[in-house]
Design a protein around this motif. Structure first.
Motif, PDB file in Angstrom:
ATOM      1  N   VAL A   1      -7.140   5.648  33.047  1.00 18.02           N
ATOM      2  CA  VAL A   1      -6.216   6.184  32.044  1.00 18.02           C
ATOM      3  C   VAL A   1      -6.453   5.506  30.694  1.00 18.02           C
ATOM      4  O   VAL A   1      -6.524   6.163  29.648  1.00 18.02           O
ATOM      5  N   THR A   2      -6.606   4.188  30.708  1.00 14.81           N
ATOM      6  CA  THR A   2      -6.874   3.448  29.474  1.00 14.81           C
ATOM      7  C   THR A   2      -8.178   3.908  28.841  1.00 14.81           C
ATOM      8  O   THR A   2      -8.265   4.112  27.624  1.00 14.81           O
ATOM      9  N   ALA A   3      -9.192   4.114  29.668  1.00 15.23           N
ATOM     10  CA  ALA A   3     -10.490   4.564  29.164  1.00 15.23           C
ATOM     11  C   ALA A   3     -10.397   5.964  28.564  1.00 15.23           C
ATOM     12  O   ALA A   3     -11.003   6.251  27.526  1.00 15.23           O
ATOM     13  N   LEU A   4      -9.643   6.841  29.215  1.00 14.53           N
ATOM     14  CA  LEU A   4      -9.474   8.202  28.704  1.00 14.53           C
ATOM     15  C   LEU A   4      -8.766   8.196  27.363  1.00 14.53           C
ATOM     16  O   LEU A   4      -9.119   8.961  26.453  1.00 14.53           O
ATOM     17  N   GLU A   5      -7.772   7.336  27.223  1.00 15.59           N
ATOM     18  CA  GLU A   5      -7.037   7.266  25.958  1.00 15.59           C
ATOM     19  C   GLU A   5      -7.915   6.756  24.826  1.00 15.59           C
ATOM     20  O   GLU A   5      -7.717   7.107  23.660  1.00 15.59           O
ATOM     21  N   GLN A   6      -8.899   5.944  25.165  1.00 15.85           N
ATOM     22  CA  GLN A   6      -9.801   5.402  24.149  1.00 15.85           C
ATOM     23  C   GLN A   6     -11.004   6.299  23.898  1.00 15.85           C
ATOM     24  O   GLN A   6     -11.735   6.098  22.922  1.00 15.85           O
ATOM     25  N   ASP A   7     -11.198   7.284  24.761  1.00 19.26           N
ATOM     26  CA  ASP A   7     -12.310   8.219  24.597  1.00 19.26           C
ATOM     27  C   ASP A   7     -12.103   9.066  23.344  1.00 19.26           C
ATOM     28  O   ASP A   7     -10.981   9.499  23.037  1.00 19.26           O
ATOM     29  N   SER A   8     -13.152   9.330  22.608  1.00 18.08           N
ATOM     30  CA  SER A   8     -13.030  10.041  21.322  1.00 18.08           C
ATOM     31  C   SER A   8     -12.493  11.452  21.477  1.00 18.08           C
ATOM     32  O   SER A   8     -11.753  11.945  20.617  1.00 18.08           O
ATOM     33  N   ILE A   9     -12.834  12.131  22.583  1.00 20.84           N
ATOM     34  CA  ILE A   9     -12.384  13.513  22.778  1.00 20.84           C
ATOM     35  C   ILE A   9     -11.008  13.553  23.422  1.00 20.84           C
ATOM     36  O   ILE A   9     -10.077  14.172  22.911  1.00 20.84           O
TER      37      ILE A   9
END
Length: 330
Positions: free
Chosen positions: A194-202
């Motif tokens: 979830v943290t990684a998705l929130e930091q993902d540019s898209i």
């Protein structure tokens, strides 16, 4: 026996107030028209109309035709707005029956609300579910526009389950001449993902845009095996049992809350890929579209938590909400 003398000019004041009120209420004259006809200023014309009301010279009656009584519920709408602090409540006579087409009347009413509320530079956010699909289906014209339409909660799943996201996003974007913003993510994942998705540019852009959306539309889900989250295998009976233990009655975008509107904590929020309920609460035009007996408590909890500024629901649910509110106040 003596009587008080009539104040000089009092009868003329009443006459002018009556003339102004008659012109305004019966003949449809504007304050500018009244000012010109009576030889007074426009502010004076407004004060004359207000004086006629204050002195009891005007009695206004609103009558609903017999053939519309089952479809128009303005008194109940006003009570809902007052008791729940809503900007607007829309109550319809058709009660959802749980079928695919059962939400269509609610969808038509909600689409009409969007037509009045959306501005050309707004972003419209939505959570997936049968209610928002019905709203998308009801968007028939292209007279209303907005800048973006964004998905507020993840929808990817390991099974072939139709969430209606692609249809809702595509139809709303087309009818509103807006840019579609898809959230290509699951609804639940481990906290690190979830943290990684929130930091993902898209993905991060979709969530950021969703949090700031000027208008949000959403339905609610009950805490039961009849919810779309259970049917889509997003949650199982063990999770449902745990949620009930914590007093959960409903969810919006996969996030659960209690009957008093308080948010259910625990490990699930950190695993949820969706706009937080606080962002929905802060939205200036959050539109809750839902109804049917199974969702009564979920709707009440959403309203109690301030998650909706605008409500579109059915008459049975509206009456239940008012009764429940009165009981909780005693």
């Amino acid at each position: 026996m003596t009587t008080d003398p009539v104040r000089p000019g009092a009868s003329d004041d009443v006459r002018l107030a009556l003339r102004a009120a008659t012109l305004y209420h019966l003949e449809g004259a504007t304050q500018a028209d009244i000012a010109a006809k009576l030889g007074v200023s426009r502010p004076t014309a407004g004060r004359l109309i207000a004086r006629a009301r204050a002195q009891g010279l005007v009695r206004i009656e609103i009558s609903v035709p017999d053939d519309l009584r089952s479809a128009v519920h303005t008194d109940i709408e006003r009570d809902l707005e007052r008791l729940f602090g809503l900007t607007e409540a829309v109550v319809i006579g058709d009660v959802p029956d749980g079928s695919v087409t059962g939400y269509q009347p609610l969808g038509r009413s909600a689409a009409a609300v969007l037509g009045r509320r959306l501005q050309a530079d707004d972003t419209l956010g939505f959570t997936w579910g049968p209610e928002t699909v019905a709203v998308a289906q009801a968007l028939r014209t292209k007279t209303t526009k907005c800048a973006n339409v964004v998905q507020l909660d993840g929808s990817m799943t390991s099974i072939d389950y139709q969430t209606g996201v692609d249809y809702t996003l595509g139809r709303c974007a087309t009818q509103l001449q807006a840019t579609p913003v898809r959230l290509h993510a699951p609804l639940y994942a481990d906290p690190a993902t979830v943290t990684a998705l929130e930091q993902d540019s898209i993905m991060g852009r979709a969530l950021s845009l969703g949090r700031k959306a000027e208008v949000m539309m959403f339905g609610v889900g009950p805490v039961s095996t009849s919810t779309t989250l259970f049917e889509g295998s997003y949650i199982d009976t063990a999770i449902l049992d745990e949620l009930r233990t914590h007093g959960a009655v409903g969810e919006i975008g996969g996030r659960f809350y209690r009957l008093d509107g308080s948010i259910v904590d625990g490990p699930l929020p950190a695993r949820t890929v969706s706009v937080p309920l606080e962002a929905i609460r802060d939205c200036r035009a959050s539109l809750l579209v839902s109804g049917g007996e199974l969702k009564h408590e979920a709707i009440f909890g959403a309203l109690a938590g301030g998650m909706a500024k605008i409500l579109v629901t059915d008459i049975n649910c509206a009456q239940w909400l008012l009764e429940q509110k009165e009981e909780s106040a005693t």
